[in-house]
Design a protein around this motif. Structure first.
Motif, PDB file in Angstrom:
ATOM      1  N   ARG A 173       0.583  -1.261  -0.200  1.00 28.52           N
ATOM      2  CA  ARG A 173       0.071  -0.059   0.340  1.00 28.52           C
ATOM      3  C   ARG A 173       0.704   1.165  -0.432  1.00 28.52           C
ATOM      4  NH1 ARG A 173      -2.624   3.758  -0.437  1.00 28.52           N
ATOM      5  NH2 ARG A 173      -4.458   4.571  -0.078  1.00 28.52           N
ATOM      6  N   HIS A 174       1.815   1.294   0.659  1.00 24.52           N
ATOM      7  CA  HIS A 174       2.472   3.056   0.886  1.00 24.52           C
ATOM      8  C   HIS A 174       4.179   2.823   0.264  1.00 24.52           C
ATOM      9  CE1 HIS A 174      -0.459   3.509   3.978  1.00 24.52           C
ATOM     10  NE2 HIS A 174      -0.530   2.286   4.309  1.00 24.52           N
ATOM     11  N   ILE A 175       4.696   2.023  -0.369  1.00 25.04           N
ATOM     12  CA  ILE A 175       5.874   1.505   0.067  1.00 25.04           C
ATOM     13  C   ILE A 175       6.045   0.809  -1.888  1.00 25.04           C
ATOM     14  CG2 ILE A 175       6.985   0.156   0.734  1.00 25.04           C
ATOM     15  CD1 ILE A 175       9.206   1.590   0.880  1.00 25.04           C
ATOM     16  N   THR A 176       6.776   1.107  -2.633  1.00 25.99           N
ATOM     17  CA  THR A 176       7.154  -0.026  -3.825  1.00 25.99           C
ATOM     18  C   THR A 176       7.865  -1.048  -2.903  1.00 25.99           C
ATOM     19  OG1 THR A 176       7.191   1.418  -5.183  1.00 25.99           O
ATOM     20  CG2 THR A 176       7.742  -0.504  -6.532  1.00 25.99           C
ATOM     21  N   PRO A 177       7.407  -2.282  -3.242  1.00 24.26           N
ATOM     22  CA  PRO A 177       7.562  -3.090  -2.125  1.00 24.26           C
ATOM     23  C   PRO A 177       9.057  -4.104  -2.821  1.00 24.26           C
ATOM     24  CG  PRO A 177       6.176  -4.476  -3.321  1.00 24.26           C
ATOM     25  CD  PRO A 177       5.877  -2.935  -3.793  1.00 24.26           C
ATOM     26  N   ARG A 178       9.932  -3.610  -1.931  1.00 28.84           N
ATOM     27  CA  ARG A 178      11.683  -4.109  -2.974  1.00 28.84           C
ATOM     28  C   ARG A 178      12.183  -5.773  -1.324  1.00 28.84           C
ATOM     29  NH1 ARG A 178      14.295   0.683  -5.594  1.00 28.84           N
ATOM     30  NH2 ARG A 178      12.260   1.313  -3.783  1.00 28.84           N
ATOM     31  N   ARG A 179      11.459  -5.097  -0.252  1.00 30.28           N
ATOM     32  CA  ARG A 179      11.937  -6.264   0.580  1.00 30.28           C
ATOM     33  C   ARG A 179      10.082  -6.970   1.047  1.00 30.28           C
ATOM     34  NH1 ARG A 179      14.986  -1.801   0.762  1.00 30.28           N
ATOM     35  NH2 ARG A 179      16.686  -1.950   1.298  1.00 30.28           N
ATOM     36  N   GLU A 180      10.416  -8.171   1.297  1.00 32.82           N
ATOM     37  CA  GLU A 180       9.706  -8.587   2.201  1.00 32.82           C
ATOM     38  C   GLU A 180       8.848  -7.471   3.515  1.00 32.82           C
ATOM     39  OE1 GLU A 180      11.373 -12.900   2.855  1.00 32.82           O
ATOM     40  OE2 GLU A 180       8.674 -13.835   2.638  1.00 32.82           O
ATOM     41  N   ARG A 181       9.364  -7.459   3.903  1.00 28.52           N
ATOM     42  CA  ARG A 181       9.383  -6.585   4.997  1.00 28.52           C
ATOM     43  C   ARG A 181       7.846  -5.788   4.846  1.00 28.52           C
ATOM     44  NH1 ARG A 181      13.564  -5.726   5.541  1.00 28.52           N
ATOM     45  NH2 ARG A 181      14.571  -2.732   5.941  1.00 28.52           N
ATOM     46  N   GLU A 182       8.055  -5.143   3.370  1.00 27.03           N
ATOM     47  CA  GLU A 182       7.201  -4.258   3.007  1.00 27.03           C
ATOM     48  C   GLU A 182       6.138  -4.401   1.975  1.00 27.03           C
ATOM     49  OE1 GLU A 182      10.338  -2.697  -0.068  1.00 27.03           O
ATOM     50  OE2 GLU A 182      11.135  -1.484   1.899  1.00 27.03           O
ATOM     51  N   VAL A 183       5.615  -6.075   1.879  1.00 26.37           N
ATOM     52  CA  VAL A 183       4.498  -6.510   1.487  1.00 26.37           C
ATOM     53  C   VAL A 183       3.635  -6.583   2.233  1.00 26.37           C
ATOM     54  CG1 VAL A 183       3.765  -8.542   0.254  1.00 26.37           C
ATOM     55  CG2 VAL A 183       5.879  -7.615  -0.064  1.00 26.37           C
ATOM     56  N   ASP A 184       2.200  -6.218   1.876  1.00 26.22           N
ATOM     57  CA  ASP A 184       1.396  -6.092   2.580  1.00 26.22           C
ATOM     58  C   ASP A 184       0.175  -7.833   2.301  1.00 26.22           C
ATOM     59  OD1 ASP A 184       0.644  -2.778   2.100  1.00 26.22           O
ATOM     60  OD2 ASP A 184       1.274  -3.295   3.925  1.00 26.22           O
ATOM     61  N   TYR A 185       0.140  -7.679   0.837  1.00 28.68           N
ATOM     62  CA  TYR A 185      -0.620  -9.205   0.202  1.00 28.68           C
ATOM     63  C   TYR A 185       0.085 -10.407   0.043  1.00 28.68           C
ATOM     64  CZ  TYR A 185      -4.857  -6.473   2.568  1.00 28.68           C
ATOM     65  OH  TYR A 185      -4.945  -5.953   3.097  1.00 28.68           O
ATOM     66  N   TRP A 186       0.214 -11.359  -0.151  1.00 23.60           N
ATOM     67  CA  TRP A 186       1.136 -12.172  -0.994  1.00 23.60           C
ATOM     68  C   TRP A 186       0.178 -12.981  -1.882  1.00 23.60           C
ATOM     69  CZ3 TRP A 186       6.207 -11.253  -1.886  1.00 23.60           C
ATOM     70  CH2 TRP A 186       6.752 -11.070  -0.436  1.00 23.60           C
ATOM     71  N   GLY A 187       0.902 -13.463  -3.099  1.00 23.59           N
ATOM     72  CA  GLY A 187      -0.418 -14.565  -3.685  1.00 23.59           C
ATOM     73  C   GLY A 187      -0.162 -15.882  -3.959  1.00 23.59           C
ATOM     74  N   GLN A 188      -0.638 -16.767  -4.207  1.00 23.99           N
ATOM     75  CA  GLN A 188      -0.055 -18.431  -3.523  1.00 23.99           C
ATOM     76  C   GLN A 188       0.911 -18.864  -3.974  1.00 23.99           C
ATOM     77  OE1 GLN A 188      -2.700 -17.469  -5.803  1.00 23.99           O
ATOM     78  NE2 GLN A 188      -1.860 -19.373  -7.323  1.00 23.99           N
ATOM     79  N   GLY A 189       1.005 -18.220  -5.774  1.00 24.12           N
ATOM     80  CA  GLY A 189       2.950 -18.736  -6.213  1.00 24.12           C
ATOM     81  C   GLY A 189       2.498 -18.929  -6.572  1.00 24.12           C
ATOM     82  N   THR A 190       3.107 -19.642  -7.835  1.00 22.98           N
ATOM     83  CA  THR A 190       3.334 -20.154  -9.458  1.00 22.98           C
ATOM     84  C   THR A 190       4.593 -20.486  -9.185  1.00 22.98           C
ATOM     85  OG1 THR A 190       2.839 -20.063 -11.800  1.00 22.98           O
ATOM     86  CG2 THR A 190       3.488 -18.229 -11.205  1.00 22.98           C
ATOM     87  N   GLN A 191       4.851 -21.883  -9.611  1.00 25.08           N
ATOM     88  CA  GLN A 191       6.421 -22.901 -10.439  1.00 25.08           C
ATOM     89  C   GLN A 191       6.733 -22.219 -11.576  1.00 25.08           C
ATOM     90  OE1 GLN A 191       7.913 -24.712  -8.333  1.00 25.08           O
ATOM     91  NE2 GLN A 191      10.026 -24.690 -10.028  1.00 25.08           N
ATOM     92  N   VAL A 192       7.806 -21.909 -11.727  1.00 26.69           N
ATOM     93  CA  VAL A 192       7.938 -21.785 -12.915  1.00 26.69           C
ATOM     94  C   VAL A 192      10.160 -22.933 -12.809  1.00 26.69           C
ATOM     95  CG1 VAL A 192      10.099 -20.106 -14.306  1.00 26.69           C
ATOM     96  CG2 VAL A 192       7.869 -18.857 -13.291  1.00 26.69           C
ATOM     97  N   THR A 193      10.394 -23.745 -13.752  1.00 26.91           N
ATOM     98  CA  THR A 193      11.234 -24.635 -13.565  1.00 26.91           C
ATOM     99  C   THR A 193      11.921 -24.330 -15.218  1.00 26.91           C
ATOM    100  OG1 THR A 193      10.096 -25.963 -12.521  1.00 26.91           O
ATOM    101  CG2 THR A 193      11.914 -26.849 -13.811  1.00 26.91           C
TER     102      THR A 193
END
Length: 123
Positions: free
Chosen positions: A100-120
């Motif tokens: 919400r408040h900063i362009t996220p470049r560190r985990e602690r700056e993130v408010d919400y996460w997706g569930q992830g998608t695998q790239v191989t």
């Protein structure tokens, strides 16, 4: 609450391309800066790319500069990660992130996460 759903992952040969998408819902998408992080097996989650609220500013980790491009379409509530010239070391689970408040470049700056998608990426 913001819900984030990633798609577009898969198996690709080295040198190939994939485009990840992350569809957001629940709040006003343009109120959030967005980012992509990844976690390889046995490693910590790391920053990959981020984009500001209106898309004017983008940031990349050094290892993907010139190969990956982050973009967003606020009308579609979606952020993308175009990945070209993929390498085996790009193999990871890729997570979409909203802040919400900063362009996220560190985990602690993130408010919400997706569930992830695998790239191989195979060599």
């Amino acid at each position: 609450q913001v819900q984030l759903v990633e798609s577009g992952g898969g198996l690709v040969q080295a040198g190939g391309s994939l485009r990840l998408s992350c569809a957001a819902s629940g709040r006003t998408f343009s109120d959030y800066a967005m980012g992509w992080f990844r976690q390889a097996p046995g490693k910590e989650r790391e920053f990959v790319a981020a984009i500001s609220w209106g898309g004017q500013y983008t940031y990349y980790t050094d290892s993907v500069k010139g190969r990956f491009t982050i973009s967003r379409d606020n009308a579609k509530n979606t952020v993308y990660l175009q990945m070209n010239n993929l390498k085996p070391e790009d193999t990871a689970v890729y997570y979409c992130a909203a802040a919400r408040h900063i362009t996220p470049r560190r985990e602690r700056e993130v408010d919400y996460w997706g569930q992830g998608t695998q790239v191989t990426v195979s060599s």
